[in-house]
Design a protein around this motif. Structure first.
Motif, PDB file in Angstrom:
ATOM      1  N   TYR A   1       0.839  -1.197   0.000  1.00 21.44           N
ATOM      2  CA  TYR A   1       0.000   0.000   0.000  1.00 21.44           C
ATOM      3  C   TYR A   1       0.876   1.249   0.000  1.00 21.44           C
ATOM      4  O   TYR A   1       1.799   1.377   0.782  1.00 21.44           O
ATOM      5  N   LYS A   2       0.584   2.161  -0.929  1.00 23.23           N
ATOM      6  CA  LYS A   2       1.299   3.429  -0.970  1.00 23.23           C
ATOM      7  C   LYS A   2       0.290   4.536  -0.719  1.00 23.23           C
ATOM      8  O   LYS A   2      -0.789   4.522  -1.316  1.00 23.23           O
ATOM      9  N   PRO A   3       0.626   5.482   0.145  1.00 23.26           N
ATOM     10  CA  PRO A   3      -0.304   6.607   0.333  1.00 23.26           C
ATOM     11  C   PRO A   3      -0.392   7.433  -0.946  1.00 23.26           C
ATOM     12  O   PRO A   3       0.549   7.454  -1.733  1.00 23.26           O
ATOM     13  N   PRO A   4      -1.508   8.093  -1.173  1.00 21.84           N
ATOM     14  CA  PRO A   4      -1.636   8.897  -2.395  1.00 21.84           C
ATOM     15  C   PRO A   4      -0.648  10.049  -2.383  1.00 21.84           C
ATOM     16  O   PRO A   4      -0.340  10.612  -1.330  1.00 21.84           O
ATOM     17  N   VAL A   5      -0.153  10.390  -3.564  1.00 24.36           N
ATOM     18  CA  VAL A   5       0.785  11.504  -3.689  1.00 24.36           C
ATOM     19  C   VAL A   5      -0.034  12.787  -3.778  1.00 24.36           C
ATOM     20  O   VAL A   5      -0.861  12.937  -4.667  1.00 24.36           O
ATOM     21  N   VAL A   6       0.179  13.676  -2.821  1.00 24.64           N
ATOM     22  CA  VAL A   6      -0.556  14.934  -2.791  1.00 24.64           C
ATOM     23  C   VAL A   6       0.440  16.054  -2.997  1.00 24.64           C
ATOM     24  O   VAL A   6       1.395  16.178  -2.235  1.00 24.64           O
ATOM     25  N   LYS A   7       0.228  16.838  -4.030  1.00 23.83           N
ATOM     26  CA  LYS A   7       1.115  17.977  -4.260  1.00 23.83           C
ATOM     27  C   LYS A   7       0.457  19.195  -3.648  1.00 23.83           C
ATOM     28  O   LYS A   7      -0.726  19.429  -3.824  1.00 23.83           O
ATOM     29  N   ARG A   8       1.257  19.951  -2.924  1.00 24.97           N
ATOM     30  CA  ARG A   8       0.720  21.116  -2.241  1.00 24.97           C
ATOM     31  C   ARG A   8       1.470  22.363  -2.675  1.00 24.97           C
ATOM     32  O   ARG A   8       2.639  22.285  -3.002  1.00 24.97           O
ATOM     33  N   PRO A   9       0.797  23.512  -2.653  1.00 29.94           N
ATOM     34  CA  PRO A   9       1.472  24.745  -3.089  1.00 29.94           C
ATOM     35  C   PRO A   9       2.472  25.228  -2.044  1.00 29.94           C
ATOM     36  O   PRO A   9       2.180  25.295  -0.856  1.00 29.94           O
ATOM     37  N   ILE A  10       3.677  25.551  -2.489  1.00 27.08           N
ATOM     38  CA  ILE A  10       4.720  26.102  -1.631  1.00 27.08           C
ATOM     39  C   ILE A  10       5.032  27.494  -2.153  1.00 27.08           C
ATOM     40  O   ILE A  10       5.262  27.682  -3.346  1.00 27.08           O
ATOM     41  N   LYS A  11       5.031  28.469  -1.252  1.00 25.54           N
ATOM     42  CA  LYS A  11       5.303  29.848  -1.649  1.00 25.54           C
ATOM     43  C   LYS A  11       6.787  30.112  -1.464  1.00 25.54           C
ATOM     44  O   LYS A  11       7.302  30.018  -0.361  1.00 25.54           O
ATOM     45  N   LEU A  12       7.480  30.379  -2.562  1.00 30.66           N
ATOM     46  CA  LEU A  12       8.914  30.674  -2.513  1.00 30.66           C
ATOM     47  C   LEU A  12       9.113  32.173  -2.643  1.00 30.66           C
ATOM     48  O   LEU A  12       8.504  32.803  -3.496  1.00 30.66           O
ATOM     49  N   GLN A  13       9.974  32.719  -1.795  1.00 33.73           N
ATOM     50  CA  GLN A  13      10.266  34.141  -1.876  1.00 33.73           C
ATOM     51  C   GLN A  13      11.769  34.312  -2.026  1.00 33.73           C
ATOM     52  O   GLN A  13      12.532  33.894  -1.169  1.00 33.73           O
ATOM     53  N   ASN A  14      12.186  34.889  -3.147  1.00 33.19           N
ATOM     54  CA  ASN A  14      13.593  35.236  -3.286  1.00 33.19           C
ATOM     55  C   ASN A  14      13.712  36.543  -4.056  1.00 33.19           C
ATOM     56  O   ASN A  14      13.059  36.743  -5.063  1.00 33.19           O
ATOM     57  N   ASN A  15      14.533  37.415  -3.498  1.00 36.27           N
ATOM     58  CA  ASN A  15      14.810  38.736  -4.073  1.00 36.27           C
ATOM     59  C   ASN A  15      13.531  39.531  -4.325  1.00 36.27           C
ATOM     60  O   ASN A  15      13.372  40.158  -5.356  1.00 36.27           O
ATOM     61  N   GLY A  16      12.618  39.472  -3.388  1.00 38.38           N
ATOM     62  CA  GLY A  16      11.406  40.276  -3.496  1.00 38.38           C
ATOM     63  C   GLY A  16      10.331  39.694  -4.381  1.00 38.38           C
ATOM     64  O   GLY A  16       9.212  40.185  -4.378  1.00 38.38           O
ATOM     65  N   SER A  17      10.623  38.640  -5.146  1.00 40.93           N
ATOM     66  CA  SER A  17       9.591  38.050  -5.996  1.00 40.93           C
ATOM     67  C   SER A  17       9.030  36.812  -5.313  1.00 40.93           C
ATOM     68  O   SER A  17       9.759  36.048  -4.703  1.00 40.93           O
TER      69      SER A  17
END
Length: 62
Positions: free
Chosen positions: A4-20
Motif C-alpha cells: 500500500y502506498k499513500p496517495p501523492v498529494v502535491k501542495r502549493p509552496i510559496k517561494l520568496q527570493n529577491n522580493g519576488s
C-alpha cells in the motif's frame, strides 16, 4: 500482494527570493503535526531537500 502506498498529494509552496514571490507545487513528505497546530514537512525543490511549514493555505520554506 501489492504494497500500500499513500496517495501523492502535491501542495502549493510559496517561494520568496529577491522580493519576488513564486508558487510551486511539490510533494510534501514526512508531515509532522506539532502540539501548537503547526505542520512541518520536507519538500524537494531543485533536487535539494527543504523543511516547509504550513502557513494558511500555502506552505513556506523554513
Amino acid at each position: 500482494m501489492s504494497i500500500y502506498k499513500p496517495p501523492v498529494v502535491k501542495r502549493p509552496i510559496k517561494l520568496q527570493n529577491n522580493g519576488s514571490t513564486k508558487i510551486v507545487y511539490r510533494t510534501i513528505k514526512n508531515i509532522h503535526r506539532l502540539k501548537d497546530s503547526h505542520e512541518l514537512g520536507t519538500a524537494t525543490i531543485n533536487s535539494t531537500s527543504y523543511m516547509v511549514r504550513k502557513e494558511g493555505i500555502y506552505w513556506v520554506v523554513v
